[in-house]
Structure formats: structure tokens, C-alpha cells
Design a protein around this motif. Sequence first.
Motif, short mmCIF file in Angstrom:
data_model
loop_
_atom_site.label_atom_id
_atom_site.label_comp_id
_atom_site.label_asym_id
_atom_site.label_seq_id
_atom_site.Cartn_x
_atom_site.Cartn_y
_atom_site.Cartn_z
N GLU A 73 44.74 52.06 21.99
CA GLU A 73 44.72 52.08 23.45
C GLU A 73 44.58 50.65 23.95
OE1 GLU A 73 42.30 54.34 26.96
OE2 GLU A 73 42.72 55.37 25.08
N ALA A 74 45.51 50.24 24.79
CA ALA A 74 45.52 48.86 25.28
C ALA A 74 44.51 48.68 26.41
CB ALA A 74 46.92 48.51 25.78
N GLU A 75 43.97 47.47 26.49
CA GLU A 75 43.11 47.09 27.60
C GLU A 75 43.88 47.30 28.90
OE1 GLU A 75 40.01 45.93 27.97
OE2 GLU A 75 39.51 45.85 25.86
N ASP A 76 43.16 47.71 29.95
CA ASP A 76 43.82 47.83 31.24
C ASP A 76 42.94 47.31 32.36
OD1 ASP A 76 41.93 49.80 31.38
OD2 ASP A 76 43.31 51.42 31.88
N ASP A 77 41.95 46.51 31.99
CA ASP A 77 41.02 45.96 32.97
C ASP A 77 40.71 44.51 32.58
OD1 ASP A 77 39.43 45.95 35.22
OD2 ASP A 77 37.74 46.96 34.27
N GLY A 78 40.37 43.71 33.56
CA GLY A 78 40.01 42.32 33.29
C GLY A 78 38.57 42.20 32.84
N SER A 79 38.08 40.99 32.80
CA SER A 79 36.73 40.73 32.32
C SER A 79 35.74 40.62 33.47
CB SER A 79 36.70 39.43 31.50
OG SER A 79 36.94 38.32 32.36
N VAL A 80 34.48 40.84 33.16
CA VAL A 80 33.41 40.70 34.15
C VAL A 80 33.31 39.26 34.64
CG1 VAL A 80 30.91 40.87 34.50
CG2 VAL A 80 32.12 42.66 33.24
N ALA A 81 33.48 38.31 33.72
CA ALA A 81 33.39 36.89 34.10
C ALA A 81 34.45 36.54 35.13
CB ALA A 81 33.55 36.01 32.87
N ALA A 82 35.64 37.09 34.98
CA ALA A 82 36.71 36.79 35.94
C ALA A 82 36.42 37.41 37.30
CB ALA A 82 38.05 37.29 35.41
N LYS A 83 35.85 38.62 37.30
CA LYS A 83 35.50 39.24 38.58
C LYS A 83 34.49 38.36 39.31
CE LYS A 83 36.53 43.96 37.26
NZ LYS A 83 36.38 44.49 35.94
N THR A 84 33.53 37.83 38.56
CA THR A 84 32.53 36.94 39.15
C THR A 84 33.21 35.69 39.69
OG1 THR A 84 30.92 37.78 37.58
CG2 THR A 84 30.38 35.70 38.67
N HIS A 85 34.14 35.14 38.93
CA HIS A 85 34.85 33.94 39.37
C HIS A 85 35.63 34.20 40.65
CE1 HIS A 85 36.80 30.05 39.01
NE2 HIS A 85 37.96 30.65 39.19
N ARG A 86 36.29 35.37 40.74
CA ARG A 86 37.06 35.70 41.94
C ARG A 86 36.14 35.85 43.16
NH1 ARG A 86 39.55 38.95 38.35
NH2 ARG A 86 38.83 40.86 39.32
N ILE A 87 34.95 36.38 42.96
CA ILE A 87 33.99 36.47 44.07
C ILE A 87 33.64 35.06 44.53
CG2 ILE A 87 31.60 37.08 44.65
CD1 ILE A 87 32.02 39.56 42.77
N TRP A 88 33.45 34.16 43.58
CA TRP A 88 33.12 32.76 43.90
C TRP A 88 34.28 32.12 44.67
CZ3 TRP A 88 29.74 29.52 45.13
CH2 TRP A 88 29.90 28.16 44.97
#
Length: 158
Positions: free
Chosen positions: A71-86
Amino acid sequence: MALETKSNLSDETLNKVQKLIRANIDSYNGFHESAEEIADAKLKTLFKQIGDERSAMASELQTLVQFNGEEAEDDGSVAAKTHRIWINIRSKINGGDPYVILIEAERGEDHIKAAYEDVLKETAGSAINDVLKAQYAKVKAGHDKVRDLRDAYKVAKK
């Protein structure tokens, strides 16, 4: 050890591909969210274009993972979500300043470029090396475009 083929990748190679899928999803999300924050039409178009390219690259890698019965990944990383908030916070503070957004976009580009460089070193000779090299060329081109635009906007600010 059996010869690795595109439909018979080792667990180690599959883990590396999953890492790149996450990095491409992160990149897609980052570019599309940045496009929403920026008023500059040229940058908005470029960000959407690079983001769409990264989405296509993630899809290509997801297909390879699925060929291997995983099963392939279909979501990004938590670190990237944090970066996008920043990025979101900084762009609002700076009124969507293209230069500030380009600084953050280049930081994201440095991350995906490094991820590809690491995986290419670790999977040299792999059956999917041709796919990864072709994608890396696109990542490098996107990185260089963002860097050059950042430099151009820096000069324009002076």
C-alpha cells in the motif's frame, strides 16, 4: 538474493520510495498552499505548475509501490504540515511578500532535493534508478527556478 525488478523491489527500496512519495506530497501541498497566499500571478502559476508536477511524480512512485503488492503512502509528513503552517503565518505577517514565500519555498526544495540525493545513493543499481534519476532532474530544475526567482526578488527589493 533475487535480482530486483520494478515489480520485485526489496523492502529497503520500497521504504525509500515511500519516503519520496511523502516528500512529493509535501512539496505538492506546500506549493499549492503557497500559491493561495501569494498575489504575484507569475509565482502563483509557477507554484501550481511545480506542485502539479510533484503530484504526478508521487503518483508514479505510488504505482511502483502498488506493483509490489504494497500500500503506497498517500499523505505527507507531520514536519511538512508544521512548515506549511509557518509559511502561512509568515506570509500573513509579511503581507504575502513573494520574497519571504520564495525563501520558504526554497527551504522546502532543499529538503526534497536532499531526499532524492540520499535515496539515489542508497538505491544505486536498483531497478527503479532510471525513474528516480528522471524525477531528480525535475526536482533539481524546480529547486533552481525557485532559487533564481528568490535571488531576483531579493535584488528587486533593494
